[in-house]
Scaffold this motif. Structure first.
Motif, PDB file in Angstrom:
ATOM      1  N   GLU A   1      -4.749   4.308   0.407  1.00 36.98           N
ATOM      2  CA  GLU A   1      -5.852   3.405   0.096  1.00 36.98           C
ATOM      3  C   GLU A   1      -6.879   3.305   1.238  1.00 36.98           C
ATOM      4  N   PHE A   2      -6.501   3.769   2.412  1.00 31.93           N
ATOM      5  CA  PHE A   2      -7.386   3.779   3.588  1.00 31.93           C
ATOM      6  C   PHE A   2      -7.371   5.186   4.197  1.00 31.93           C
TER       7      PHE A   2
ATOM      8  N   TYR B   1       0.825  -1.192   0.000  1.00 30.40           N
ATOM      9  CA  TYR B   1       0.000   0.000   0.000  1.00 30.40           C
ATOM     10  C   TYR B   1       0.872   1.259   0.000  1.00 30.40           C
TER      11      TYR B   1
ATOM     12  N   VAL C   1      -6.877  -4.012   9.938  1.00 32.68           N
ATOM     13  CA  VAL C   1      -8.118  -3.675   9.237  1.00 32.68           C
ATOM     14  C   VAL C   1      -8.340  -4.624   8.061  1.00 32.68           C
TER      15      VAL C   1
ATOM     16  N   VAL D   1      -3.257  -0.990   9.297  1.00 33.87           N
ATOM     17  CA  VAL D   1      -3.797  -1.430   8.004  1.00 33.87           C
ATOM     18  C   VAL D   1      -3.854  -2.957   7.969  1.00 33.87           C
TER      19      VAL D   1
END
Length: 117
Positions: free
Chosen positions: A25-26, A6, A50, A47
């Motif tokens: 991306e988040f 990411y 999640v 991340v």
């Protein structure tokens, strides 16, 4: 899914007086820490947690930007007046409208030499 693929960024937060770790991306996630490296480690761990939760619940997981294929085409809408001004500028510089806009959005606009002509 390798969460290290990411797009991460660590910035200094003047407001928090700490480093903030972010993931493109988040965008709803962040991690604050006094140490820059720890902010990066924290956001990567967050991340990872999640993504594991999303996998367990069957939610779609965002694809890392580094693995996406981009066409290079961007559709842009503008006003007729701006379109006319851009077309005029392109003609005056002896380049295509596409080349002019490309130069402008990449910060290389201005004179002919900066347009790569």
């Amino acid at each position: 899914m390798n969460v290290k693929h990411y797009s991460y960024r660590v910035l200094w937060s003047q407001e928090d007086q700490e480093y903030v770790g972010l993931c493109a991306e988040f965008p709803a996630l962040s991690w604050l820490d006094e140490e820059q490296a720890a902010a990066l480690e924290g956001i990567v761990r967050l991340v990872r947690d999640v993504v594991a939760d999303m996998e367990a619940s069957g939610e779609p997981i965002p694809e890392p930007l580094s693995q996406k294929k981009f066409s290079g085409k961007i559709s842009l809408r503008t006003t007729p007046a701006v379109h006319r001004d851009l077309a005029l500028s392109a003609a005056e510089n002896g380049v295509s409208l596409n080349r002019l806009i490309n130069a402008l959005i990449t910060g290389r606009g201005g004179c002919k030499a900066e347009l790569g002509c």
